[in-house]
Design an enzyme around this catalytic site. Sequence first.
Site, short mmCIF file in Angstrom:
data_model
loop_
_atom_site.label_atom_id
_atom_site.label_comp_id
_atom_site.label_asym_id
_atom_site.label_seq_id
_atom_site.Cartn_x
_atom_site.Cartn_y
_atom_site.Cartn_z
N THR A 170 -3.95 -7.76 17.85
CA THR A 170 -2.93 -8.49 18.61
C THR A 170 -2.26 -7.54 19.59
O THR A 170 -1.81 -6.46 19.20
CB THR A 170 -1.90 -9.08 17.62
OG1 THR A 170 -2.57 -10.08 16.86
CG2 THR A 170 -0.71 -9.69 18.33
N HIS A 227 -9.95 -16.11 10.72
CA HIS A 227 -9.01 -15.11 10.19
C HIS A 227 -8.58 -15.54 8.79
O HIS A 227 -7.74 -16.43 8.62
CB HIS A 227 -7.79 -15.05 11.12
CG HIS A 227 -6.92 -13.85 10.91
ND1 HIS A 227 -6.92 -13.11 9.75
CD2 HIS A 227 -6.02 -13.25 11.73
CE1 HIS A 227 -6.05 -12.12 9.87
NE2 HIS A 227 -5.49 -12.18 11.06
N ASN A 287 -4.77 -10.91 5.71
CA ASN A 287 -3.42 -10.48 6.11
C ASN A 287 -2.29 -11.45 5.83
O ASN A 287 -1.26 -11.43 6.51
CB ASN A 287 -3.41 -10.11 7.61
CG ASN A 287 -4.36 -8.96 7.92
OD1 ASN A 287 -4.90 -8.35 7.00
ND2 ASN A 287 -4.56 -8.68 9.19
N TYR A 328 -2.12 -14.79 6.13
CA TYR A 328 -1.98 -16.01 6.93
C TYR A 328 -2.50 -17.22 6.16
O TYR A 328 -2.79 -17.13 4.98
CB TYR A 328 -2.64 -15.80 8.30
CG TYR A 328 -1.96 -14.68 9.07
CD1 TYR A 328 -0.64 -14.82 9.48
CD2 TYR A 328 -2.60 -13.48 9.34
CE1 TYR A 328 0.03 -13.80 10.16
CE2 TYR A 328 -1.95 -12.46 10.02
CZ TYR A 328 -0.63 -12.62 10.42
OH TYR A 328 0.02 -11.61 11.08
N ASN A 337 -7.80 -6.00 -0.70
CA ASN A 337 -7.06 -5.04 -1.54
C ASN A 337 -5.65 -4.73 -1.04
O ASN A 337 -5.08 -3.73 -1.43
CB ASN A 337 -7.87 -3.74 -1.72
CG ASN A 337 -7.77 -2.82 -0.53
OD1 ASN A 337 -7.61 -3.28 0.61
ND2 ASN A 337 -7.82 -1.52 -0.78
C1 LIG Z 1 -1.40 -3.40 16.95
C2 LIG Z 1 -2.19 -4.04 15.85
C3 LIG Z 1 -2.53 -5.38 15.97
C4 LIG Z 1 -3.31 -6.00 14.98
N1 LIG Z 1 -3.68 -7.30 15.13
C5 LIG Z 1 -4.53 -7.88 14.26
C6 LIG Z 1 -5.04 -9.19 14.50
O1 LIG Z 1 -4.76 -9.84 15.52
N2 LIG Z 1 -5.86 -9.72 13.56
C7 LIG Z 1 -6.22 -9.03 12.42
O2 LIG Z 1 -6.96 -9.56 11.62
N3 LIG Z 1 -5.76 -7.78 12.19
C8 LIG Z 1 -4.96 -7.18 13.10
N4 LIG Z 1 -4.56 -5.89 12.90
C9 LIG Z 1 -5.17 -5.09 11.83
C10 LIG Z 1 -6.37 -4.31 12.40
O3 LIG Z 1 -7.44 -5.17 12.74
C11 LIG Z 1 -6.91 -3.29 11.37
O4 LIG Z 1 -7.22 -3.97 10.19
C12 LIG Z 1 -5.91 -2.17 11.07
O5 LIG Z 1 -5.38 -1.61 12.27
C13 LIG Z 1 -6.55 -1.07 10.23
O6 LIG Z 1 -7.67 -0.54 10.90
P1 LIG Z 1 -7.60 0.88 11.70
O7 LIG Z 1 -7.20 1.91 10.68
O8 LIG Z 1 -9.01 1.09 12.22
O9 LIG Z 1 -6.58 0.72 12.77
C14 LIG Z 1 -3.74 -5.26 13.85
C15 LIG Z 1 -3.36 -3.91 13.73
C16 LIG Z 1 -2.61 -3.30 14.72
C17 LIG Z 1 -2.28 -1.84 14.59
#
Ligand SMILES: Cc1cc2nc3c(=O)[nH]c(=O)nc-3n(C[C@H](O)[C@H](O)[C@H](O)COP(=O)(O)O)c2cc1C
Length: 362
Positions: free
Chosen positions: A25, A172, A175, A177, A228
């Site tokens: 997002t 989705h 998280n 939702y 998890n």
């Molecule tokens: C700025 C931001 C926006 C995110 N938006 C979404 C989203 O729209 N949908 C989703 O399923 N997860 C979202 N996440 C979670 C990420 O997809 C991801 O699971 C999380 O950042 C951990 O992965 P990483 O360590 O590679 O960043 C978001 C995370 C961040 C930091």
Amino acid sequence: MAGLFDKLEMGSISLPNRIVMAPLTRARAGREGVPNALMASYYAQRASAGMIISEATGISREGLGWPDAPGLWSRAQVEGWKTVTDAVHRAGGRIVAQLWHMGRVVHPDLGRGQPISSSPTTAPDYAHTYEGNKPYVAARAATHGDIRRIIADYIWAARNAILAGFDGVQIHGANGYLIDQFLRDGTNLRTDEYGGSIENRLRFASQVLEAVGDAIGMDKVGIRFSPNILTQGVEDSDPTRLFTALATRLEELKVPWIELREAHQPTSAGAVPTAPVSPAMRPYYSGAILLNSDYDGPSAHGRMAEGIADGISFGRPFIANPDLVHRIAVGAPLNPGDSATFYSGGAKGYVDYPTLNEAQAA
Ligand SMILES: Cc1cc2nc3c(=O)[nH]c(=O)nc-3n(C[C@H](O)[C@H](O)[C@H](O)COP(=O)(O)O)c2cc1C
């Protein structure tokens, strides 16, 4: 054993490498949720990913509670997304739309009346609204009529995704939702066929998948879960049993790929992870499993070598490294991301992270 730079077939989508951009997002679509040229540039910059999963995208006004996040219910949104998918395809990439209903965490300022969930519960903490943070509002339990209508909204949004030029969709289910609110016994307190036993709690997710698969072809459908972590107050008394049953159901439904946000460290939202569930799911599911969270190049290579993951998705590293695939290929250092601009709107911290070549030229 496949590596990050091997090809991967996931239903109708052929990935040239297994480095996937996780859904992120970024809140750049304005109040009407219409994607624009800035978003097209951002996604096109990241087109060397094996596949891009779009930022979470509302299936309906009722389901979208994040300021300036995009939707896929109106004609203007479909037209806006066309500029994004065209730009990604012209740059040689592939992109699927993450379809989102936020359930109880949609504040009425953004959604439509009282929020809906599996049961009448209230999310902890605060909602982001255009007027700052506000406490969440108590949700009402979805009626059978609501469930039919929401499934119809998923179908509508999935068809719109295909009209908008996406290569497929990701539901989705992660998280905290709406789908997660139905899956887990901490928030699903229903006594009808959508609550109680694991079989019943899987029903809503299964019906969404079946309906979307019938509408656009199951070969274009994936789904994301976060087995998890407890997020936004949504937890389960036995995630391993729940998600292994789910893996069996996904196998029956022939869903070609799933993405698991399996955190290793407390997440940005402060959620503390429990033990990974993917090793328990793997034997029950033969489709592709993308694993996410906290990876860099070396740890992703290592994880692939364990034989559970078919690919790795990266979130924050893709925000700050548009050429992440190249950087991993050559073992280059990664740019650090600036969390102050994750949701700030505008071009800063969005389309101005340098590629390795640009950094070396500067
Ligand atoms: C700025 C931001 C926006 C995110 N938006 C979404 C989203 O729209 N949908 C989703 O399923 N997860 C979202 N996440 C979670 C990420 O997809 C991801 O699971 C999380 O950042 C951990 O992965 P990483 O360590 O590679 O960043 C978001 C995370 C961040 C930091």
